[in-house]
Design an enzyme around this catalytic site. Structure first.
Site, PDB file in Angstrom:
ATOM      1  N   ALA A 225       0.871  -1.343  -0.060  1.00  0.00           N
ATOM      2  CA  ALA A 225       0.024  -0.071  -0.070  1.00  0.00           C
ATOM      3  C   ALA A 225       0.877   1.443   0.102  1.00  0.00           C
ATOM      4  O   ALA A 225       0.743   2.228  -0.647  1.00  0.00           O
ATOM      5  CB  ALA A 225      -1.002   0.004   1.381  1.00  0.00           C
ATOM      6  N   GLY A 227       4.120   1.370  -0.994  1.00  0.00           N
ATOM      7  CA  GLY A 227       4.781   1.355  -2.255  1.00  0.00           C
ATOM      8  C   GLY A 227       3.895   2.094  -3.415  1.00  0.00           C
ATOM      9  O   GLY A 227       4.423   2.969  -4.201  1.00  0.00           O
ATOM     10  N   CYS A 278       9.911 -10.331   4.770  1.00  0.00           N
ATOM     11  CA  CYS A 278       9.094 -10.169   3.398  1.00  0.00           C
ATOM     12  C   CYS A 278       9.038 -11.392   2.793  1.00  0.00           C
ATOM     13  O   CYS A 278       8.023 -11.733   2.148  1.00  0.00           O
ATOM     14  CB  CYS A 278       9.638  -8.779   2.408  1.00  0.00           C
ATOM     15  SG  CYS A 278      11.369  -8.959   2.429  1.00  0.00           S
ATOM     16  N   GLU A 375      -1.090 -11.129   3.895  1.00  0.00           N
ATOM     17  CA  GLU A 375       0.227 -11.392   4.522  1.00  0.00           C
ATOM     18  C   GLU A 375       0.059 -11.041   5.824  1.00  0.00           C
ATOM     19  O   GLU A 375      -0.243  -9.937   6.396  1.00  0.00           O
ATOM     20  CB  GLU A 375       1.177 -10.396   3.968  1.00  0.00           C
ATOM     21  CG  GLU A 375       2.526 -10.540   4.338  1.00  0.00           C
ATOM     22  CD  GLU A 375       3.652  -9.373   3.794  1.00  0.00           C
ATOM     23  OE1 GLU A 375       3.025  -8.232   3.744  1.00  0.00           O
ATOM     24  OE2 GLU A 375       4.828  -9.808   3.765  1.00  0.00           O
TER      25      GLU A 375
HETATM   26  P1  NDP Z   1       4.705   0.802   5.758  1.00  0.00           P
HETATM   27  O1  NDP Z   1       4.990   0.332   4.394  1.00  0.00           O
HETATM   28  O2  NDP Z   1       3.696   1.737   6.216  1.00  0.00           O
HETATM   29  O3  NDP Z   1       6.074   1.713   6.363  1.00  0.00           O
HETATM   30  C1  NDP Z   1       7.199   1.432   6.001  1.00  0.00           C
HETATM   31  C2  NDP Z   1       8.267   2.697   5.776  1.00  0.00           C
HETATM   32  O4  NDP Z   1       7.505   3.743   5.024  1.00  0.00           O
HETATM   33  C3  NDP Z   1       8.291   3.317   7.119  1.00  0.00           C
HETATM   34  O5  NDP Z   1       9.575   3.966   7.289  1.00  0.00           O
HETATM   35  C4  NDP Z   1       7.203   4.406   7.209  1.00  0.00           C
HETATM   36  O6  NDP Z   1       7.262   5.649   8.041  1.00  0.00           O
HETATM   37  C5  NDP Z   1       7.220   4.962   5.924  1.00  0.00           C
HETATM   38  N1  NDP Z   1       6.023   5.345   5.233  1.00  0.00           N
HETATM   39  C6  NDP Z   1       4.685   5.146   5.524  1.00  0.00           C
HETATM   40  N2  NDP Z   1       3.777   5.811   4.869  1.00  0.00           N
HETATM   41  C7  NDP Z   1       4.600   6.463   3.989  1.00  0.00           C
HETATM   42  C8  NDP Z   1       4.138   7.370   2.786  1.00  0.00           C
HETATM   43  N3  NDP Z   1       2.837   7.395   2.496  1.00  0.00           N
HETATM   44  N4  NDP Z   1       5.363   7.572   2.016  1.00  0.00           N
HETATM   45  C9  NDP Z   1       6.499   7.292   2.184  1.00  0.00           C
HETATM   46  N5  NDP Z   1       6.673   6.603   3.335  1.00  0.00           N
HETATM   47  C10 NDP Z   1       5.957   6.037   4.050  1.00  0.00           C
HETATM   48  O7  NDP Z   1       4.934  -0.519   6.715  1.00  0.00           O
HETATM   49  P2  NDP Z   1       3.971  -0.764   8.077  1.00  0.00           P
HETATM   50  O8  NDP Z   1       5.327  -0.623   9.144  1.00  0.00           O
HETATM   51  O9  NDP Z   1       3.058   0.120   8.405  1.00  0.00           O
HETATM   52  O10 NDP Z   1       3.753  -2.172   8.128  1.00  0.00           O
HETATM   53  C11 NDP Z   1       2.375  -2.487   7.478  1.00  0.00           C
HETATM   54  C12 NDP Z   1       2.751  -3.648   6.710  1.00  0.00           C
HETATM   55  O11 NDP Z   1       3.799  -3.758   5.678  1.00  0.00           O
HETATM   56  C13 NDP Z   1       2.912  -5.042   7.511  1.00  0.00           C
HETATM   57  O12 NDP Z   1       1.883  -5.621   8.050  1.00  0.00           O
HETATM   58  C14 NDP Z   1       3.504  -6.043   6.369  1.00  0.00           C
HETATM   59  O13 NDP Z   1       2.586  -6.598   5.792  1.00  0.00           O
HETATM   60  C15 NDP Z   1       4.164  -5.025   5.484  1.00  0.00           C
HETATM   61  N6  NDP Z   1       5.753  -4.841   5.810  1.00  0.00           N
HETATM   62  C16 NDP Z   1       6.508  -5.500   4.863  1.00  0.00           C
HETATM   63  C17 NDP Z   1       7.763  -5.372   4.842  1.00  0.00           C
HETATM   64  C18 NDP Z   1       8.837  -5.811   3.903  1.00  0.00           C
HETATM   65  O14 NDP Z   1       9.876  -6.222   4.208  1.00  0.00           O
HETATM   66  N7  NDP Z   1       8.179  -6.002   2.775  1.00  0.00           N
HETATM   67  C19 NDP Z   1       8.468  -4.700   6.074  1.00  0.00           C
HETATM   68  C20 NDP Z   1       7.523  -3.947   6.781  1.00  0.00           C
HETATM   69  C21 NDP Z   1       6.206  -4.276   6.589  1.00  0.00           C
HETATM   70  P3  NDP Z   1       6.595   5.642   9.336  1.00  0.00           P
HETATM   71  O15 NDP Z   1       7.294   4.459  10.336  1.00  0.00           O
HETATM   72  O16 NDP Z   1       7.314   6.876   9.934  1.00  0.00           O
HETATM   73  O17 NDP Z   1       5.334   5.648   9.149  1.00  0.00           O
END
Ligand code: NDP
Length: 471
Positions: A225, A227, A278, A375
């Site tokens: 989301a 991304g 991931c 996931e």
């Molecule tokens: P997010 O994708 O929301 O957060 C990851 C990073 O993106 C954080 O640094 C966050 O900052 C930042 N971010 C949040 N919103 C925005 C935006 N609109 N634009 C740019 N950057 C942004 O992941 P979550 O931590 O909320 O986790 C949610 C889900 O993501 C999990 O349930 C899991 O399914 C998945 N996930 C997947 C990962 C992977 O390795 N592929 C790793 C982590 C999560 P901030 O923390 O300040 O909000």
């Protein structure tokens, strides 16, 4: 503990702060600066001003600096590992991949990336001219990292960026900013001011970074989301993107497998970092002939695992990293229960402090339930029975994600043919979730854009300049 941002080689505080919690104790362990837009602009300006000199350093000079960063990681192994356990929750020496392994992996990735080069290629040579392909750094890279591997993923972003001559503004997850802050502070001993900057902030800062007009590329690891949001925000300035997003990896277990011999590897692939990985194994498709045996073996292993505060001796898995993720795991397991699935072990969170959730195995479940289709990103594995391998393959592929996948069989040739038909960026045979700095890694479908690691990953931090030289 008070941590600072690093902008242009200087420690910078902010007026406002946010709390960082230990997920095992729910206690505040640190306060971090909540960056303002002015802080972000200062970091981008520092990176922009450092770029001309850094991009002109020789390949050998940058290689030396990157190796010096690997030395710093190694010299500070203990402190960095403790920070990871405190903010992320993972045990220091947990199952599959403890905090020490994350720091060791960060050093290893850094050294391997130091060795990568992008030499000039000849595209065409004729009697009249020679056309050369040169690789040039892009400029300022914005790196946004998640909370599951707070040092290693920062290394995966930052090291190839600076190795290829870019400068960086890093923004770690607000859940786990500490180890990245400390690493960037230590890195200043080696790097010129402005080459690597870090800012911290809660929601909103990511959006400012991805729409910043003076950032040339975003490298992001996190949810699908987010991304998608990043792709939208980055479009105004047409930023280059590498997006490593969510996965819902399937493993197909063929009936000829030795269950006892392979059960531990399957277990570890699913529960690495408490399932918060991931490319962890998240959907296990097992042939009906060996289904009950596999369920029994995995349950035996699960029941030996100690889930505890990661700082405690003997802890093998820790808590889930944050409350929202904990609630999601609970919701998905409760939904599975109400749909009639069989809980082999776990399934109920204990009362008390900390986001602890037991290792949970769920049988008699199938596609169409939330636990299989979404996931979970936590310590739960759905085990799905199949009778026809073509049907299993079709179900494995019937998902918007396409990060990893695997086939397990006593017949490697047959496994290879099936692996080639999996719709995913990496397919493993009799293995899952093992990554290497020399093997490109990235998702297809909605699991991402581009790849990381190897020279293929390094190239994503460069643009091509073709130079046509007359003879
Ligand atoms: P997010 O994708 O929301 O957060 C990851 C990073 O993106 C954080 O640094 C966050 O900052 C930042 N971010 C949040 N919103 C925005 C935006 N609109 N634009 C740019 N950057 C942004 O992941 P979550 O931590 O909320 O986790 C949610 C889900 O993501 C999990 O349930 C899991 O399914 C998945 N996930 C997947 C990962 C992977 O390795 N592929 C790793 C982590 C999560 P901030 O923390 O300040 O909000």
């Amino acid at each position: 503990m008070q941590f600072n941002m690093i902008i242009n080689g200087n420690k910078v505080d902010a007026e406002d702060h946010f709390n960082v919690y230990n997920p095992a104790t729910e206690e505040i362990i640190a306060q971090c600066p909540a960056a303002t837009e002015e802080n972000l602009n200062a970091a981008v300006t520092a990176a922009r001003e450092a770029f001309p000199a850094w991009s002109k350093t020789s390949d050998d000079q940058r290689k030396e600096k990157v190796n010096a960063l690997a030395d710093i990681i190694s010299d500070n192994m203990n402190e960095l590992a403790q920070l990871i356990t405190q903010e992320q929750g993972r045990p220091l020496n947990g199952i599959g991949f403890g905090s020490f392994a994350e720091v060791g992996g960060s050093e290893y990735w850094t050294r391997c990336t130091a060795e990568l080069t992008l030499p000039i290629e000849i595209a065409e040579e004729t009697d009249t001219h020679r056309a050369e392909i040169h690789r040039k750094p892009l400029g300022v890279v914005g790196s946004i990292t998640p909370w599951n591997f707070p040092l290693l993923i920062a290394i995966w972003h930052v090291i190839p960026a600076i190795r290829s001559g870019n400068t960086v503004v890093l923004k770690p997850s607000s859940f786990t900013p500490l180890v990245a802050l400390r690493f960037v502070e230590l890195a200043q001993e080696v790097l010129p001011p402005g080459v690597l900057n870090i800012i911290t902030g809660e929601g909103g800062m990511g959006r400012l970074i991805t729409s910043h007009p003076d950032i040339d590329k975003i490298v992001f690891t996190g949810s699908t989301a987010t991304g998608k949001n990043i792709m939208k925000n980055a479009s105004d300035s047409l930023k280059r993107l590498t997006l490593e997003l969510g996965g819902n990896d399937a493993a197909i277990i063929l009936p000829d497998i030795d269950v006892k011999e392979n059960a531990s590897a399957i277990f570890e692939a699913a529960f690495i970092n408490n399932g918060q990985t991931c490319a962890a194994l998240k959907r296990l498709y097992v042939h009906e002939d060996i289904y009950e045996e596999m369920c029994e073996e995995l349950t035996i292993i699960a029941n030996t695992v100690t889930v505890a505060n990661g700082m405690e001796e003997g802890a093998q898995l820790g808590p889930i990293q944050n409350r929202a993720q904990f609630e999601l795991v609970r919701e998905l397991v409760d939904d599975a229960k109400s749909s009639g699935a069989r809980i082999l072990t776990g399934g109920d969170a204990p009362e008390g402090i900390g986001y602890f959730y037991p290792v949970t195995l769920v049988a008699d479940i199938s596609d169409g339930t939330r636990l299989v289709d979404e996931e979970p990103f936590g310590p739960v594995l759905p085990i799905i029975k199949y009778s026809d391998v073509e049907d299993a393959l079709q179900r494995a592929n019937d998902n918007p994600n396409g990060l990893g996948g695997s086939v397990w069989s006593g017949n490697p040739a047959q496994a290879l043919e099936l692996a080639k038909r999996l719709e995913c960026g990496t397919a493993w045979i009799n293995n899952h979730a093992s990554l290497s700095p020399n093997v490109p890694f990235g998702g297809v479908k909605q699991s991402g854009v581009g790849v990381e690691f190897s020279t293929h990953g390094l190239k994503e931090f460069t643009s091509i300049q073709s130079i046509v030289i007359p003879k």
